[in-house]
Design an enzyme around this catalytic site. Structure first.
Site, mmCIF file in Angstrom:
data_model
loop_
_atom_site.group_PDB
_atom_site.id
_atom_site.type_symbol
_atom_site.label_atom_id
_atom_site.label_comp_id
_atom_site.label_asym_id
_atom_site.label_seq_id
_atom_site.Cartn_x
_atom_site.Cartn_y
_atom_site.Cartn_z
ATOM 1 C CG ASP A 102 -2.007 -0.979 1.332
ATOM 2 O OD1 ASP A 102 -2.329 -1.528 0.164
ATOM 3 O OD2 ASP A 102 -2.196 -1.526 2.524
HETATM 4 N N1 URA Z 1 -1.348 -6.014 3.793
HETATM 5 C C1 URA Z 1 -1.644 -4.911 3.736
HETATM 6 O O1 URA Z 1 -2.720 -4.474 4.375
HETATM 7 N N2 URA Z 1 -1.005 -3.858 3.304
HETATM 8 C C2 URA Z 1 0.156 -4.198 2.472
HETATM 9 O O2 URA Z 1 0.703 -2.961 1.711
HETATM 10 C C3 URA Z 1 0.224 -5.388 2.582
HETATM 11 C C4 URA Z 1 -0.317 -6.423 3.160
#
Ligand code: URA
Length: 243
Positions: A102
């Site tokens: 993310d």
């Molecule tokens: N899980 C998440 O919620 N975000 C990420 O970036 C990776 C795994």
């Protein structure tokens, strides 16, 4: 010399299996001639086309980036935000991230131009372990953590069992640090899992992807994988898929 289906898969055109189908269907030419034989080997001088479109071949390259927060796991962004390939300004190969972190997650991100390798690692059946450290709101009870360990129902289905460990908690601030290991790669999965037990994630970092760690890197720094690491990652995912 490499097998034709491997070259097509490496170029990111199709998975190896799909590449075999394309060959058998007669859509692949080598130096202008249709080739339907799966064992065919080609060299870097051979001109390969799939449905009349030339296959662009580059030397496969593999990188590990310590992705900082505030960066998109993509090769471009229509809003002009920073993307992970901005950390490789002088690289001539066209790499892309293997999976995503993310915008607000930091940590290990692998990048490559080897489509075959990327597909292998990302396929859920290959079960590559990803280790995350999450700072969450609240102090989860053992029972709440057990919910994650057993698999928890999200809107896109039950999650595979996760391994969790409470590293520390701060009673005054009402926050905790938790290690969680999962092998799936669903969208915002870790955040949604903690949300589901009532402990929303405040900060998230991926410390490990398979054998790859952030060792000696700072946010924004990257390094090339060694040939041995590439081999190990491949072997690790193949062993898991045979379980
Ligand atoms: N899980 C998440 O919620 N975000 C990420 O970036 C990776 C795994």
């Amino acid at each position: 010399m490499e097998r034709l289906q491997k070259v097509i898969a490496q170029a990111g055109i199709a998975s190896r299996r799909k590449a075999e189908e394309l060959i058998q269907q007669g859509t692949v030419t080598v130096n202008g001639k249709v080739v339907k034989e799966l064992g065919t080997k080609v060299s870097s001088n051979d001109k390969i086309e799939v449905s009349g479109i030339p296959v662009e071949r580059e030397q496969p390259v593999y990188f590990l980036l310590y992705k900082p927060t505030g960066v998109i796991s993509s090769v471009s962004d229509d809003k002009g935000r920073k993307v992970v390939t901005d950390f490789f300004p002088h690289l001539k190969e066209r790499i892309y991230p293997i999976g995503r972190l993310d915008y607000d997650t930091s940590g290990v991100l692998l990048l490559t131009n080897d489509g075959d390798f990327a597909n292998t690692l990302m396929h859920p059946k290959h079960e590559v372990d990803k280790v995350y450290i999450a700072k969450v709101k609240g102090i989860p009870t053992r029972e709440q953590l057990r919910l994650l360990a057993n698999g928890i129902k999200l809107e896109d289905g039950l999650t595979a069992p996760a391994k969790t460990k409470l590293i520390s908690s701060d009673r005054k601030k009402n926050t905790s640090i938790i290690q969680i290991i999962i092998h799936e790669g669903r969208n915002r999965q870790v955040r949604r899992m903690f949300e589901a037990i009532g402990c929303p994630v405040l900060k998230l970092k991926r410390e490990q992807y398979g054998i790859m760690t952030l060792h000696n890197l700072r946010p924004g720094e990257s390094r090339e994988l060694t040939p041995h690491e590439v081999k190990q990652l491949r072997a690790q995912s193949q062993v898991k898929s045979r379980r």
